[in-house]
Structure formats: structure tokens, C-alpha cells
Motif scaffolding. Structure first.
Motif, PDB file in Angstrom:
ATOM      1  N   LEU A  50       0.770  -1.146   0.076  1.00 33.37           N
ATOM      2  CA  LEU A  50       0.022   0.080  -0.135  1.00 33.37           C
ATOM      3  C   LEU A  50       0.668   1.196   0.081  1.00 33.37           C
ATOM      4  CD1 LEU A  50      -3.050  -1.006   2.519  1.00 33.37           C
ATOM      5  CD2 LEU A  50      -3.028  -0.569   0.218  1.00 33.37           C
ATOM      6  N   LYS A  51       2.126   1.244   0.360  1.00 29.01           N
ATOM      7  CA  LYS A  51       2.895   2.351   0.784  1.00 29.01           C
ATOM      8  C   LYS A  51       2.976   3.107  -0.613  1.00 29.01           C
ATOM      9  CE  LYS A  51       7.208   3.349   2.582  1.00 29.01           C
ATOM     10  NZ  LYS A  51       8.439   2.869   3.214  1.00 29.01           N
ATOM     11  N   THR A  52       3.567   2.432  -1.725  1.00 29.23           N
ATOM     12  CA  THR A  52       3.773   3.255  -3.005  1.00 29.23           C
ATOM     13  C   THR A  52       2.543   3.917  -3.437  1.00 29.23           C
ATOM     14  OG1 THR A  52       5.474   1.482  -3.121  1.00 29.23           O
ATOM     15  CG2 THR A  52       5.146   3.197  -5.064  1.00 29.23           C
ATOM     16  N   PRO A  53       1.433   3.182  -3.789  1.00 28.55           N
ATOM     17  CA  PRO A  53       0.399   3.704  -4.502  1.00 28.55           C
ATOM     18  C   PRO A  53      -0.120   4.900  -3.581  1.00 28.55           C
ATOM     19  CG  PRO A  53      -0.262   1.427  -3.912  1.00 28.55           C
ATOM     20  CD  PRO A  53       1.354   1.675  -3.755  1.00 28.55           C
ATOM     21  N   LEU A  54      -0.133   4.699  -2.246  1.00 30.55           N
ATOM     22  CA  LEU A  54      -0.539   5.758  -1.213  1.00 30.55           C
ATOM     23  C   LEU A  54       0.298   7.233  -1.319  1.00 30.55           C
ATOM     24  CD1 LEU A  54      -1.670   4.358   2.250  1.00 30.55           C
ATOM     25  CD2 LEU A  54      -2.759   6.063   0.730  1.00 30.55           C
ATOM     26  N   THR A  55       1.557   6.824  -1.511  1.00 26.98           N
ATOM     27  CA  THR A  55       2.546   8.019  -1.758  1.00 26.98           C
ATOM     28  C   THR A  55       2.116   8.817  -3.001  1.00 26.98           C
ATOM     29  OG1 THR A  55       4.361   6.592  -0.914  1.00 26.98           O
ATOM     30  CG2 THR A  55       4.950   8.703  -1.928  1.00 26.98           C
ATOM     31  N   VAL A  56       1.873   7.976  -3.991  1.00 26.08           N
ATOM     32  CA  VAL A  56       1.312   8.702  -5.275  1.00 26.08           C
ATOM     33  C   VAL A  56      -0.008   9.551  -5.090  1.00 26.08           C
ATOM     34  CG1 VAL A  56       0.768   8.243  -7.782  1.00 26.08           C
ATOM     35  CG2 VAL A  56       2.672   6.809  -6.524  1.00 26.08           C
ATOM     36  N   ILE A  57      -1.041   8.790  -4.289  1.00 22.11           N
ATOM     37  CA  ILE A  57      -2.057   9.434  -4.237  1.00 22.11           C
ATOM     38  C   ILE A  57      -2.070  10.653  -3.237  1.00 22.11           C
ATOM     39  CG2 ILE A  57      -4.444   9.202  -2.972  1.00 22.11           C
ATOM     40  CD1 ILE A  57      -4.374   6.289  -3.887  1.00 22.11           C
ATOM     41  N   TYR A  58      -1.250  10.562  -2.303  1.00 20.67           N
ATOM     42  CA  TYR A  58      -1.079  11.783  -1.216  1.00 20.67           C
ATOM     43  C   TYR A  58      -0.401  12.831  -2.110  1.00 20.67           C
ATOM     44  CZ  TYR A  58       0.351  14.728   2.372  1.00 20.67           C
ATOM     45  OH  TYR A  58       0.589  15.862   3.242  1.00 20.67           O
ATOM     46  N   GLY A  59       0.645  12.350  -2.843  1.00 21.47           N
ATOM     47  CA  GLY A  59       1.188  13.733  -3.720  1.00 21.47           C
ATOM     48  C   GLY A  59       0.516  14.193  -4.732  1.00 21.47           C
ATOM     49  N   VAL A  60      -0.370  13.564  -5.339  1.00 23.63           N
ATOM     50  CA  VAL A  60      -1.219  14.189  -6.588  1.00 23.63           C
ATOM     51  C   VAL A  60      -2.339  14.885  -5.697  1.00 23.63           C
ATOM     52  CG1 VAL A  60      -3.034  13.690  -8.160  1.00 23.63           C
ATOM     53  CG2 VAL A  60      -1.033  12.158  -8.191  1.00 23.63           C
ATOM     54  N   ALA A  61      -2.861  14.625  -4.459  1.00 18.36           N
ATOM     55  CA  ALA A  61      -3.629  15.484  -3.524  1.00 18.36           C
ATOM     56  C   ALA A  61      -3.257  16.617  -3.325  1.00 18.36           C
ATOM     57  CB  ALA A  61      -4.270  14.528  -2.492  1.00 18.36           C
ATOM     58  N   ASP A  62      -1.930  16.697  -3.017  1.00 17.99           N
ATOM     59  CA  ASP A  62      -1.044  17.630  -2.311  1.00 17.99           C
ATOM     60  C   ASP A  62      -0.900  18.882  -3.783  1.00 17.99           C
ATOM     61  OD1 ASP A  62       0.162  18.290  -0.036  1.00 17.99           O
ATOM     62  OD2 ASP A  62       2.130  18.232  -1.018  1.00 17.99           O
ATOM     63  N   GLU A  63      -0.596  18.209  -4.812  1.00 12.37           N
ATOM     64  CA  GLU A  63      -0.571  19.182  -6.015  1.00 12.37           C
ATOM     65  C   GLU A  63      -1.829  19.911  -6.017  1.00 12.37           C
ATOM     66  OE1 GLU A  63       1.431  17.803  -9.794  1.00 12.37           O
ATOM     67  OE2 GLU A  63       2.578  16.980  -8.343  1.00 12.37           O
ATOM     68  N   MET A  64      -3.011  18.971  -6.166  1.00 12.39           N
ATOM     69  CA  MET A  64      -4.438  19.663  -6.412  1.00 12.39           C
ATOM     70  C   MET A  64      -4.734  20.552  -5.528  1.00 12.39           C
ATOM     71  SD  MET A  64      -6.184  16.044  -7.262  1.00 12.39           S
ATOM     72  CE  MET A  64      -7.915  16.433  -7.795  1.00 12.39           C
ATOM     73  N   ARG A  65      -4.369  20.539  -4.266  1.00 13.28           N
ATOM     74  CA  ARG A  65      -4.726  21.433  -3.220  1.00 13.28           C
ATOM     75  C   ARG A  65      -4.009  22.571  -3.599  1.00 13.28           C
ATOM     76  NH1 ARG A  65      -3.796  20.981   2.947  1.00 13.28           N
ATOM     77  NH2 ARG A  65      -1.633  21.217   2.415  1.00 13.28           N
TER      78      ARG A  65
END
Ligand code: ADP
Length: 269
Positions: A50-65
Motif C-alpha cells: 500500500l505504501k507506494t500507491p498511497l505516496t502517489v495518491i497523497y502527492g497528487v492530492a497535495d498538488e491538486m490542493r
């Protein structure tokens, strides 16, 4: 009486029997241990995956914010929600990984002298930042130079969990007192708060994974339910113990007790 197969794990106990006899009780724990290992491996593998996909999701959410939410106000709220939940899942996965490392790593952690007072000084500063507008009074009293042999990262994790709980479960403006001292028997780290407290009947179960006194309140404050399980494992790996005292609506005290033999002496500064 019956032959024991190779590879069998036995738990053996010698108990008094009658006046001058002893009874040897052997229990075959092979199956329970195998299931426990499977559980640990499973949790550890899932957390890794779960670690890698979550890092990607969090990174994208951060950028979107940063990018999208400013340009499209109607997206601000859902993006904020996405960001918060991704962060929460990341913390959960980090805690699960930490716990499985503590459960499976060699029994003795790195053995370097750790200046716990110094460590607590940094952690208290972080907690003041975490408290922010909630304005908790966080005070530290530490015996200068009192060091113990152990793992700095594990000790940091234990104290940081206790401090973040104290902040999360203490109303705004409440007091949090942190102490680090020694006596003839050992060294003691205490985190005391004037928070919501814990009813007595829950105290013995707090270090179980995902055990919460009040699930709703714990979720709202952003806990993973693994903090005290981590503290318990860190203490086992440092030959120490965790003591919890609490009074509902008055506050709680979490004390980490380290035996005398892990004290490494006092540094000169
Ligand atoms: P969580 O992430 O839910 O805080 P922990 O394992 O750190 O998980 O703590 C387990 C439970 O113990 C919490 O859900 C909370 O109910 C209770 N608890 C822990 N620390 C405190 C505290 N300082 N004051 C009141 N309750 C606490």
C-alpha cells in the motif's frame, strides 16, 4: 509421554504440586505460533504494497490542493477531504510498518547512549507546533545529561506517540507536563496531561492494536489506534515497562520505566 515431532514449539512450565513435588506442564504452541507469523507477514506485506500507491495518491492530492483548489473554489472542499484521508492512510500504513518491524526485528535494538532529555526537548517543540491555536502549555523538566542505551528512533517514536496523544486528548489550553529523571532503581519518562482521562476498565487493554476507548472521538482526533501498541513494543525491546494512571475528566499519566542497567551514565554538558 508421547514423542514430540521435530520442529514442534513447546511452552513448558514447572508448577508446585503438593508439598514437595513439581508438575511439568508442556503445551504445544506450534500452530498458534505459525498462525501468528502468518498474521504478521500478511500485515507487513499488505502495508508494503500500500505504501507506494498511497505516496502517489497523497502527492497528487497535495498538488491538486496547491494548484486546482485555488483556481476552482468549488473543488476546494473535496480536494481537502481527499488530502486529509490520504494523509490519514499514510500515517496508518507507517504505523503498521513500524509495528511489524518492532515485532519481527532482533530482540535488542541499536545500543547507543541516547540523551532522552535532548530528544524530549525537540519533541516538546514539535508538540507545541502541533497544538498551534489550541494553545496547550507544554512543560519539560529533564535531568541534564541522563542517557540510556537504546534505539533513538524507537524511543522517539514511543515518546512522540505519548505526546501526540496528550495533545489530542487534552482540551484547548490544557497543561502537559513531561519529565525525565532517575533514581536508584532506574530512569523514568513521564507524560502527564490534564485531559479527558480514561475510565479504569479500559486501562489494561489500551496497548492492544486498534483498541480505543471511544472510537468516534479517536477517529475525529486523527489517531490510528496503534500508538500505545508501538509504545509497548518499544518498551519490551528496552527491557522496560509502561505504567498508565488516569482519572476521567481529570487527566492521565503515562510512565515509561527503564531498568537501572540501561542507564549509560551522565554526559558532561
Ligand atoms: P489512538 O491513535 O486511537 O490515539 P493509541 O493506541 O495511541 O491510539 O491509544 C489508544 C486509546 O487510548 C485512544 O483511542 C484513547 O481512547 C486512549 N488514550 C490514549 N492516550 C490518551 C490520553 N492521553 N488521554 C486520554 N485517552 C487516551
Amino acid at each position: 509421554t508421547s514423542p514430540v515431532r521435530r520442529g514442534t514449539t513447546l511452552e513448558v512450565r514447572l508448577v508446585p504440586y503438593g508439598r514437595d513435588q513439581r508438575l511439568l506442564i508442556a503445551r504445544d504452541t506450534t500452530r498458534t505460533e505459525r498462525l501468528e507469523t502468518m498474521r504478521r507477514d500478511f500485515v507487513s506485506n499488505v502495508s508494503h504494497e500500500l505504501k507506494t500507491p498511497l505516496t502517489v495518491i497523497y502527492g497528487v492530492a497535495d498538488e491538486m490542493r496547491d494548484e486546482l483548489a485555488a483556481k476552482e473554489p468549488e473543488w476546494a472542499q473535496p480536494i481537502q477531504l481527499l488530502h486529509e484521508q490520504a494523509q490519514r492512510m499514510q500515517t496508518l500504513v507507517q504505523d503498521l510498518l513500524m509495528l511489524s518491524r518492532l515485532e519481527t526485528a532482533a530482540p535488542s535494538p541499536e545500543q547507543w547512549p541516547v540523551d532522552v532529555g535532548n530528544l524530549l526537548d525537540k519533541l516538546c517543540a514539535e508538540s507545541r507546533a502541533l497544538s498551534g491555536d489550541r494553545e496547550h502549555q507544554i512543560e519539560l523538566e529533564a535531568e541534564p545529561g541522563l542517557q540510556i542505551y537504546g534505539s533513538e528512533s524507537e524511543l522517539r517514536s514511543a515518546f512522540s506517540n505519548l505526546l501526540s496523544n496528550a495533545v489530542r486528548y487534552t482540551p484547548d489550553g490544557g497543561k502537559i507536563r513531561v519529565r525525565w529523571f532517575s533514581d536508584a532503581n532506574g530512569a523514568y519518562g513521564v507524560v502527564e496531561d490534564t485531559g479527558i482521562g480514561i475510565p479504569q476498565e479500559h486501562i489494561n487493554r489500551l496497548t492492544e492494536r486498534f483498541y480505543r476507548v471511544d472510537k468516534g472521538r479517536s477517529n475525529a482526533t486523527g489517531g490510528t489506534g496503534l500508538g500505545l501498541a508501538i509504545v509497548k513494543h518499544v518498551m519490551q525491546r528496552h527491557a522496560g515497562r509502561l505504567h498508565i494512571k488516569s482519572t476521567p475528566d481529570k487527566g492521565s499519566e503515562f510512565m515509561l520505566v527503564f531498568p537501572r542497567r540501561v542507564i549509560s551514565g551522565r554526559s558532561i554538558y
